[in-house]
Motif scaffolding. Structure first.
Motif, mmCIF file in Angstrom:
data_model
loop_
_atom_site.group_PDB
_atom_site.id
_atom_site.type_symbol
_atom_site.label_atom_id
_atom_site.label_comp_id
_atom_site.label_asym_id
_atom_site.label_seq_id
_atom_site.Cartn_x
_atom_site.Cartn_y
_atom_site.Cartn_z
ATOM 1 N N UNK A 63 0.809 -1.248 0.003
ATOM 2 C CA UNK A 63 0.171 -0.067 -0.081
ATOM 3 C C UNK A 63 0.884 1.342 -0.082
ATOM 4 N N UNK A 64 2.045 1.127 0.813
ATOM 5 C CA UNK A 64 2.893 2.463 0.796
ATOM 6 C C UNK A 64 3.530 2.536 -0.818
ATOM 7 N N UNK A 65 3.868 1.418 -1.237
ATOM 8 C CA UNK A 65 4.570 1.537 -2.834
ATOM 9 C C UNK A 65 3.297 1.941 -3.749
ATOM 10 N N UNK A 66 2.073 1.821 -3.488
ATOM 11 C CA UNK A 66 1.232 2.170 -4.277
ATOM 12 C C UNK A 66 0.773 3.538 -4.082
ATOM 13 N N UNK A 67 1.242 4.162 -3.134
ATOM 14 C CA UNK A 67 0.924 5.495 -2.700
ATOM 15 C C UNK A 67 -0.559 5.586 -1.930
ATOM 16 N N UNK A 68 -0.986 4.493 -1.510
ATOM 17 C CA UNK A 68 -2.249 4.301 -0.868
ATOM 18 C C UNK A 68 -2.320 4.633 0.745
#
Length: 169
Positions: free
Chosen positions: A102-107
């Motif tokens: 989720x962090x990598x996806x910017x969520x």
């Protein structure tokens, strides 16, 4: 950490305590029957003697029931601890990985305790594990009968209330 042998040993202890309880419960039943028969007779000493025997049988059955309940709870506590360890071992790495994705996806970050909340709120199917150890405490009808026939018939010791419920000064 937890060996299957430990679980099997706890199950064997439970089965043994159930056998002991059933034996003491049968003795209690015979004692209560003897007390009921003595109460129909005219000899007060028979009533006293059989009542004392019934009190002792009730005490022994109560102890045996307590032992069975302790063994039952120990078994299920062992199972719960093992299952909790498995959940932590299996789920924590997945939750860490989910947080990274989720962090990598910017969520927005979702706290790990919220990830499964919606799934855990829904009604869960009842799971009845197979095995010799009951999920419920043992029924103890003779102990209930003993409460009615031995204890309930006795006046309370040093009661501060009369039979009508008024406070004695």
């Amino acid at each position: 950490m937890f060996a299957r042998d430990d679980l099997d040993a706890l199950a064997r202890v439970y089965v043994g305590t159930v056998k002991a309880f059933k034996s003491t419960e049968a003795t209690l039943c015979r004692s209560l029957d003897a007390l009921a028969a003595a109460r129909t007779g005219d000899n007060p000493s028979d009533i006293t003697r059989t009542r004392q025997a019934a009190v002792e049988a009730d005490r022994a059955a109560g102890i045996a029931w307590d032992d069975a309940e302790v063994a039952r709870r120990a078994y299920w506590r062992h199972r719960a601890t093992a299952q909790e360890k498995k959940v932590v071992d299996d789920c924590v790495p997945m939750l860490v990985q989910l947080a990274a994705y989720t962090r990598f996806a910017g969520l927005p970050a979702i706290p790990p305790e919220h990830v499964l909340r919606q799934h855990l709120v829904a009604p869960q199917a009842h799971v009845e594990p197979a095995g010799e150890v009951s999920i419920e405490p043992l029924p103890a009808s003779e102990l209930d009968r003993a409460d009615d026939e031995i204890i309930a018939g006795q006046p309370p010791l040093r009661s501060r209330f009369s039979r009508s419920g008024h406070r004695i000064k």
